[in-house]
Every structure is written in structure tokens, then in C-alpha cells.
Design an enzyme around this catalytic site. Sequence first.
Site, PDB file in Angstrom:
ATOM      1  N   HIS A   1      44.561  38.158  -3.050  1.00 42.83           N
ATOM      2  CA  HIS A   1      45.811  38.652  -3.648  1.00 42.83           C
ATOM      3  C   HIS A   1      46.193  40.056  -3.187  1.00 42.83           C
ATOM      4  O   HIS A   1      47.291  40.527  -3.462  1.00 42.83           O
ATOM      5  CB  HIS A   1      45.721  38.657  -5.181  1.00 42.83           C
TER       6      HIS A   1
HETATM    7  C1  UD1 Z   1      48.393  44.042  -9.255  1.00 40.89           C
HETATM    8  C2  UD1 Z   1      47.810  45.415  -8.925  1.00 40.89           C
HETATM    9  C3  UD1 Z   1      46.493  45.229  -8.198  1.00 40.89           C
HETATM   10  C4  UD1 Z   1      45.541  44.340  -8.979  1.00 40.89           C
HETATM   11  C5  UD1 Z   1      46.235  43.036  -9.346  1.00 40.89           C
HETATM   12  C6  UD1 Z   1      45.356  42.219 -10.260  1.00 40.89           C
HETATM   13  C7  UD1 Z   1      49.441  47.192  -8.503  1.00 40.89           C
HETATM   14  C8  UD1 Z   1      50.120  48.008  -7.469  1.00 40.89           C
HETATM   15  N1  UD1 Z   1      48.707  46.170  -8.062  1.00 40.89           N
HETATM   16  O1  UD1 Z   1      48.636  43.383  -8.023  1.00 40.89           O
HETATM   17  O2  UD1 Z   1      45.874  46.494  -8.035  1.00 40.89           O
HETATM   18  O3  UD1 Z   1      44.432  44.057  -8.174  1.00 40.89           O
HETATM   19  O4  UD1 Z   1      47.469  43.318 -10.041  1.00 40.89           O
HETATM   20  O5  UD1 Z   1      45.671  40.863 -10.198  1.00 40.89           O
HETATM   21  O6  UD1 Z   1      49.566  47.484  -9.657  1.00 40.89           O
HETATM   22  N2  UD1 Z   1      53.667  37.525 -10.092  1.00 40.89           N
HETATM   23  C9  UD1 Z   1      54.021  36.390 -10.779  1.00 40.89           C
HETATM   24  N3  UD1 Z   1      53.631  36.283 -12.079  1.00 40.89           N
HETATM   25  C10 UD1 Z   1      52.896  37.221 -12.731  1.00 40.89           C
HETATM   26  C11 UD1 Z   1      52.540  38.377 -12.023  1.00 40.89           C
HETATM   27  C12 UD1 Z   1      52.927  38.525 -10.691  1.00 40.89           C
HETATM   28  O7  UD1 Z   1      54.684  35.493 -10.235  1.00 40.89           O
HETATM   29  O8  UD1 Z   1      52.574  37.035 -13.920  1.00 40.89           O
HETATM   30  C13 UD1 Z   1      54.055  37.646  -8.650  1.00 40.89           C
HETATM   31  C14 UD1 Z   1      55.428  38.275  -8.444  1.00 40.89           C
HETATM   32  O9  UD1 Z   1      56.002  37.646  -7.329  1.00 40.89           O
HETATM   33  C15 UD1 Z   1      55.063  39.702  -8.105  1.00 40.89           C
HETATM   34  C16 UD1 Z   1      53.756  39.546  -7.342  1.00 40.89           C
HETATM   35  O10 UD1 Z   1      53.102  38.459  -7.979  1.00 40.89           O
HETATM   36  O11 UD1 Z   1      56.046  40.344  -7.329  1.00 40.89           O
HETATM   37  C17 UD1 Z   1      52.878  40.766  -7.370  1.00 40.89           C
HETATM   38  O12 UD1 Z   1      52.628  41.201  -8.706  1.00 40.89           O
HETATM   39  P1  UD1 Z   1      52.256  42.738  -8.993  1.00 40.89           P
HETATM   40  O13 UD1 Z   1      51.872  42.929 -10.397  1.00 40.89           O
HETATM   41  O14 UD1 Z   1      53.292  43.629  -8.432  1.00 40.89           O
HETATM   42  O15 UD1 Z   1      51.008  42.971  -8.053  1.00 40.89           O
HETATM   43  P2  UD1 Z   1      49.633  42.177  -7.941  1.00 40.89           P
HETATM   44  O16 UD1 Z   1      49.484  41.645  -6.566  1.00 40.89           O
HETATM   45  O17 UD1 Z   1      49.482  41.233  -9.068  1.00 40.89           O
HETATM   46  N1  UDP Z   2      40.125  36.138 -12.519  1.00 37.34           N
HETATM   47  C1  UDP Z   2      40.444  35.118 -13.407  1.00 37.34           C
HETATM   48  N2  UDP Z   2      41.124  34.038 -12.923  1.00 37.34           N
HETATM   49  C2  UDP Z   2      41.478  33.902 -11.617  1.00 37.34           C
HETATM   50  C3  UDP Z   2      41.137  34.963 -10.726  1.00 37.34           C
HETATM   51  C4  UDP Z   2      40.472  36.076 -11.209  1.00 37.34           C
HETATM   52  O1  UDP Z   2      40.126  35.195 -14.595  1.00 37.34           O
HETATM   53  O2  UDP Z   2      42.102  32.891 -11.268  1.00 37.34           O
HETATM   54  C5  UDP Z   2      39.408  37.320 -13.040  1.00 37.34           C
HETATM   55  C6  UDP Z   2      38.120  37.632 -12.325  1.00 37.34           C
HETATM   56  O3  UDP Z   2      37.048  36.890 -12.890  1.00 37.34           O
HETATM   57  C7  UDP Z   2      37.988  39.129 -12.557  1.00 37.34           C
HETATM   58  C8  UDP Z   2      39.423  39.610 -12.576  1.00 37.34           C
HETATM   59  O4  UDP Z   2      40.219  38.454 -12.815  1.00 37.34           O
HETATM   60  O5  UDP Z   2      37.405  39.389 -13.831  1.00 37.34           O
HETATM   61  C9  UDP Z   2      39.775  40.205 -11.246  1.00 37.34           C
HETATM   62  O6  UDP Z   2      41.139  40.409 -11.185  1.00 37.34           O
HETATM   63  P1  UDP Z   2      41.969  40.432  -9.827  1.00 37.34           P
HETATM   64  O7  UDP Z   2      41.194  39.814  -8.743  1.00 37.34           O
HETATM   65  O8  UDP Z   2      43.301  39.876 -10.151  1.00 37.34           O
HETATM   66  O9  UDP Z   2      42.189  42.005  -9.591  1.00 37.34           O
HETATM   67  P2  UDP Z   2      41.279  43.192  -9.030  1.00 37.34           P
HETATM   68  O10 UDP Z   2      39.958  43.146  -9.702  1.00 37.34           O
HETATM   69  O11 UDP Z   2      41.200  43.033  -7.540  1.00 37.34           O
HETATM   70  O12 UDP Z   2      42.068  44.397  -9.378  1.00 37.34           O
END
Ligand code: UD1
Ligand code: UDP
Length: 349
Positions: A203
Site C-alpha cells: 500500500h
Molecule cells: C495512510 C498513511 C500511511 C499508512 C496507511 C495505513 C498518510 C500520508 N499515509 O496511507 O502512512 O501506512 O494509511 O494503511 O497518512 N481509500 C479508500 N478507502 C478508505 C481509505 C482510503 O478507498 O477507507 C483509498 C482512497 O483512494 C485514498 C487512498 O486509498 O485516496 C489512499 O488513502 P490515504 O489515507 O490517503 O493513504 P494510505 O495509502 O491509506
Molecule cells: N492489517 C489488517 N488488515 C489488512 C492489512 C493490515 O488488519 O488487510 C493490519 C496489520 O495486521 C497491522 C496494520 O494493519 O496491524 C498495519 O497497517 P498498514 O499496513 O495499513 O499501515 P502501516 O503499518 O504500514 O502504517
Amino acid sequence: MKIITIVGARPQFIKAAAVSNIIREENKEILIHTGQHYDNNMSDIFFNELGIPYPDYNLQVGSGNHGEQTGKMLIELEKIYLEEKPDLVLVYGDTNSTLAGALCASKLLIPVAHVEAGLRSFNMSMPEEQNRILTDHISKYLFAPTDTAVANLKNEGVVNNVHNVGDVMYDATIHFKNKALEKSQINEKLKLTPGEFILTTIHRAENTNDINRLEGIIKALNESEEQIILPLHPRTKKYIDEYKLMIRDNIKIIEPVGYLDMLYLEMMSKKIVTDSGGVQKEAYFMGKPCITMRDETEWIETVNVGWNCIVGTDTTKILKAIMNFNPLGEQKNIFGDGNASNKIVRTIV
Ligand code: UD1
Ligand code: UDP
């Protein structure tokens, strides 16, 4: 004591699951969900499954560009901070919700506590690196999960109120592991043979938003002989569709799963291939070899002890690691004693 806790993204719900109930034993907690993550399987499922207190406020900011998303949070948070007058604001990790929560408090001279302080990738092009450095420098209490994190802060001149308490995600894993074994039904759904599949997550923006990097990853997974289980983050799904990347039958794409299913999949997997920060650590907690599809990691201890290897997004390197990488050394106690949450609350109070 009145504490405002900020959450917004998936890993923050899991961290709050470890800390919030302890805060509430003797303090008043106001939980604010920024709404950064909002799909049921990226947000509500964690609250329902893990007994996280229901948010007092949901800002519903949703997705957007960094400035827009962070700015919307700041506008709404300021109103709530002024109204609620907390003694302290607690933020987790390195997302835009973290930075907004901390910055807004700092401007109002409300002390900030940062959980997961001191993590560094030394790659300033990552939004997370910007968020965590800025947050660390405006926080009053810095809860570092590892010795490396403490050293990173020291290198930047941050030495006051730095506490190495261990990792709250380790607390959460210990707390929910047995419940996952008891309750998860993911195995019945997917009909997996334990120890015979690779669990993968992708991601990180630097991997999804660059066609060459995402193609390098998908090509490696396609070419692997292994069965791959891929709970797919919505960001990655969007880009796989947009780039029209072909997925072979050995890859089973599923919707993002809840935490209990995720812990179960981790426990049953053969190896874990990921670009997630949290999943790298959980691989270590579960004693699984981790292959990290990034050019660097903040969790360098897992690499130093031989349980994590960094392969970037080069197809050949990922494939080789999937086939050949096996941990070289014994596990060491890197992430504390499973009591990080208690130590954080005790220190703050
Ligand atoms: C965010 C964090 C990242 C973290 C991750 C955990 C920032 C800059 N990034 O990244 O550090 O590792 O969360 O998962 O804060 N979207 C959906 N539904 C949702 C959420 C997101 O469709 O419920 C899609 C949207 O298209 C959105 C994209 O995912 O634009 C990215 O979501 P965003 O929260 O901006 O960043 P993450 O990649 O989730
Ligand atoms: N996780 C989850 N379901 C998923 C993928 C990840 O519950 O489908 C959990 C995972 O076990 C961990 C946390 O989400 O506890 C990690 O989050 P993510 O990878 O989104 O973000 P990051 O840690 O890189 O910020």
C-alpha cells in the site's frame, strides 16, 4: 486528566486498541477519528472487533491531496480542542492524522504525546517521514519503541522526555493473538493449508503511485510458484486497475481483512512479503521470515537480527527472496515486554 486521542488510519485503530482502555481506567479520554480511513473494512471493523471505544467525534475528512486532507483536519480539530480544553493530545505513528493532531495542539500550546516517536527511514520523499519528523519536534512526550528510535531522536537534539517503552503493536498482538485463533474464520473461507502460502500486503505510496515499482512487484508475485494471499488496500486496487496489471491465478486477492483475520493469516503463513511498517513488525512477533518491498526500513533491528530482508521492488530480488530467504539468527527481544501501553499512560499521568 483529560486526554484527546487522535486516530484516523487503520494501524492507529490497532494501536488505540492497546492504549485507550488503559487511559480510561483513571482518566477522561476524548477519542477523535479524523475519517482519513472510512470504508467499513478499513475502519469500523476494527472498532467492532477490538472493543475500541466509539469515537466521540468523527471529522469525516475522507481522502484527498495531502494539503487538503491535513488542512481539513486542522480546521475541525482546532474547534474541538478549544471547546474540550484537553490537558494533553496523544497521537500515533506518522500519518496525516498524526501531524494534524500534533500541529493543531502545538499551536494552541497543548502538550503533545507521540507514540512511535523517533522512527526514521531517512527518505524525506515519504510523506510518513515528513509527518514523523515534524511531529517529534513539536511533541512534549516522545514514546520511542526501540533503542534505534531513541538514538535517532538524540541525533536531532531531541533528548527531553524521551521514553523507550517498547512497541504498542507488540502489546496488541499479545493481547489479540489467542482471540484471533479462536474467532477468525478466514481459514474456512479461503481453505488454506497452514505453512503453504505467502501473505502479502502492498500500500505504500512510493510503490503504488509508480507504475514501474508496482509492475515489478506484481510480476514477481505472478512468477512465483507459491500461493499468494493478498488482502488488497483500496489505494493499490485503484492503481492495479488503472495500470491494467494482469494478476495470475496463484495470487488470491481478497478485500482488506479485520485485525483478527490478519493475525490469523500471519500465524498460518509460510513467509510474509510486504511494504507495511506494522506488518514487518508482526512478521517478527509471529516468527515469520519477512521480505520487505521497500528500499529502506524504519524497523532496522529486524533486518540486523536476520529476520527481515530488504529487496525493493526489483522482480528478480523479490522472487529470489521468496524462494531462498530464511532467517539466519535467533530472535532477540527488540520490541519491549508487551507493557508499552501501561508505561505510556503511567508516564503521562
Ligand atoms: C495512510 C498513511 C500511511 C499508512 C496507511 C495505513 C498518510 C500520508 N499515509 O496511507 O502512512 O501506512 O494509511 O494503511 O497518512 N481509500 C479508500 N478507502 C478508505 C481509505 C482510503 O478507498 O477507507 C483509498 C482512497 O483512494 C485514498 C487512498 O486509498 O485516496 C489512499 O488513502 P490515504 O489515507 O490517503 O493513504 P494510505 O495509502 O491509506
Ligand atoms: N492489517 C489488517 N488488515 C489488512 C492489512 C493490515 O488488519 O488487510 C493490519 C496489520 O495486521 C497491522 C496494520 O494493519 O496491524 C498495519 O497497517 P498498514 O499496513 O495499513 O499501515 P502501516 O503499518 O504500514 O502504517
